[in-house]
Design an enzyme around this catalytic site. Structure first.
Site, mmCIF file in Angstrom:
data_model
loop_
_atom_site.group_PDB
_atom_site.id
_atom_site.type_symbol
_atom_site.label_atom_id
_atom_site.label_comp_id
_atom_site.label_asym_id
_atom_site.label_seq_id
_atom_site.Cartn_x
_atom_site.Cartn_y
_atom_site.Cartn_z
ATOM 1 N N ARG A 170 0.818 -1.220 0.000
ATOM 2 C CA ARG A 170 0.000 0.000 0.000
ATOM 3 C C ARG A 170 0.850 1.269 0.000
ATOM 4 N NH1 ARG A 170 -2.321 -3.608 -1.443
ATOM 5 N NH2 ARG A 170 -4.266 -4.519 -0.678
ATOM 6 N N SER A 220 -11.726 -1.570 2.284
ATOM 7 C CA SER A 220 -11.012 -2.120 3.436
ATOM 8 C C SER A 220 -10.355 -0.977 4.210
ATOM 9 C CB SER A 220 -9.959 -3.117 2.956
ATOM 10 O OG SER A 220 -9.287 -3.690 4.045
ATOM 11 N N GLU A 290 -5.572 1.753 6.083
ATOM 12 C CA GLU A 290 -5.273 1.676 4.652
ATOM 13 C C GLU A 290 -5.953 2.835 3.941
ATOM 14 O OE1 GLU A 290 -6.624 -1.261 1.019
ATOM 15 O OE2 GLU A 290 -5.804 -2.180 2.826
#
Length: 298
Positions: A170, A220, A290
């Site tokens: 990420r 998410s 995230e």
């Protein structure tokens, strides 16, 4: 003001527009100025104007993995969704920053090019996907990106190779540099078109089965800690279904927070902080988001 001069010249610039109109969570305060450039030249002019006017600049793609605080964003917000051309040449697909990842994956599939099947259901834009090194089902953007063309905040055009993008979980280098992704090229592999499409339809069916797509959400919420899965920890902590205001930890997938109606960004953030605190207390694990969180408090 340089920015307002550009508006008079026909560039689409709006003032004090609620960003909740554009985020997947349906939350977020107003942008002081909001622009929708139609091409790279307009992006370049807008970036230059923020330097001249000495105002902050924020870049947004499809706003699918983003929480904008209720106070909104000062300065200029650029939404790149009008830059959405997708080209296929040989084994390479090149897509503008505002093109949807889903559309790019299907364009590749229809040309018999494999490698982006994992991305068939990721709702973000190419720019956002490259910025975040988006991933799903064990694959990430870094596996298929060949090169990324950017505009720096100082107005310079440059191209990064895959290696120069410094991808990790990420993460990409443009998170540090602030460079604006304009296009990305993907190096793919020829394969039977129907096999590719079958895999993509299977993954999308799996996504619909597992994820709460019937409600607004930012996808998410938390990064996966090494050796742990977030959803099961939230369930064990007794937080699945927990609601603050209109924001609820999803009863379908505990790693998602959904807008059950009337949620604010503050509701989302308060629920995120509660989950982080309880998981730390019960398991000794720090959960990191995230989802990208930007903007100012109301």
């Amino acid at each position: 003001m340089e920015l307002l001069d550009l508006k008079k010249q026909g560039i689409d610039i709006k003032e004090q527009i609620p960003l909740s109109r554009y985020t997947f969570t349906k939350t977020g305060g107003p942008a002081e100025y909001l622009a929708f450039p139609k091409n790279t030249a307009e992006v370049e002019k807008l970036v230059k104007a923020t330097r001249i006017d000495k105002i902050p600049l924020t870049i947004i793609g499809n706003a699918s993995n983003l929480i904008i605080r209720d106070g909104g964003i000062d300065g200029l917000v650029i939404i790149l969704t009008e830059l959405k051309e997708i080209k296929v040449e040989g084994n390479q697909v090149t897509a503008d920053a505002g093109a949807r990842i889903i559309d790019t994956a299907f364009a590749a599939a229809h040309h018999g090019l494999s490698g982006m099947e994992f991305a068939a259901g990721i709702p973000g834009s190419i720019g956002g996907g490259v910025f975040m090194n988006a991933g799903a089902y064990g694959s990430e953007m870094q596996e298929v990106v060949d090169s990324v063309h950017v505009l720096t905040r100082s107005g310079e055009f440059k191209t990064y190779s895959n290696q120069e993008m410094n991808f990790s979980y990420r993460h990409s280098i443009v998170q540090e540099t602030g460079d604006i992704v304009l296009t990305a090229s993907f190096k793919l592999v020829p394969k039977d078109r129907l096999e590719i499409l079958d895999q993509m339809h299977y993954l999308n069916a799996l996504r619909r089965y597992k994820q709460p797509l019937e409600y607004p959400s930012c996808g998410s919420v938390f990064k996966r800690p090494t050796g742990h899965f977030v959803g099961p920890m939230i369930i064990k902590a007794g937080l699945q279904g927990k609601k603050i205001g209109g924001a609820q930890d999803s009863t379908k997938h505990a790693g998602f927070i959904v807008n059950k109606g009337g949620a604010t960004a503050t509701d989302y953030l308060n629920l995120i902080h509660l989950i982080q605190r309880v998981i730390k207390e019960k398991f000794g694990i720090d959960l990191h988001t995230e989802v990208r969180i930007i903007g100012k408090e109301k």
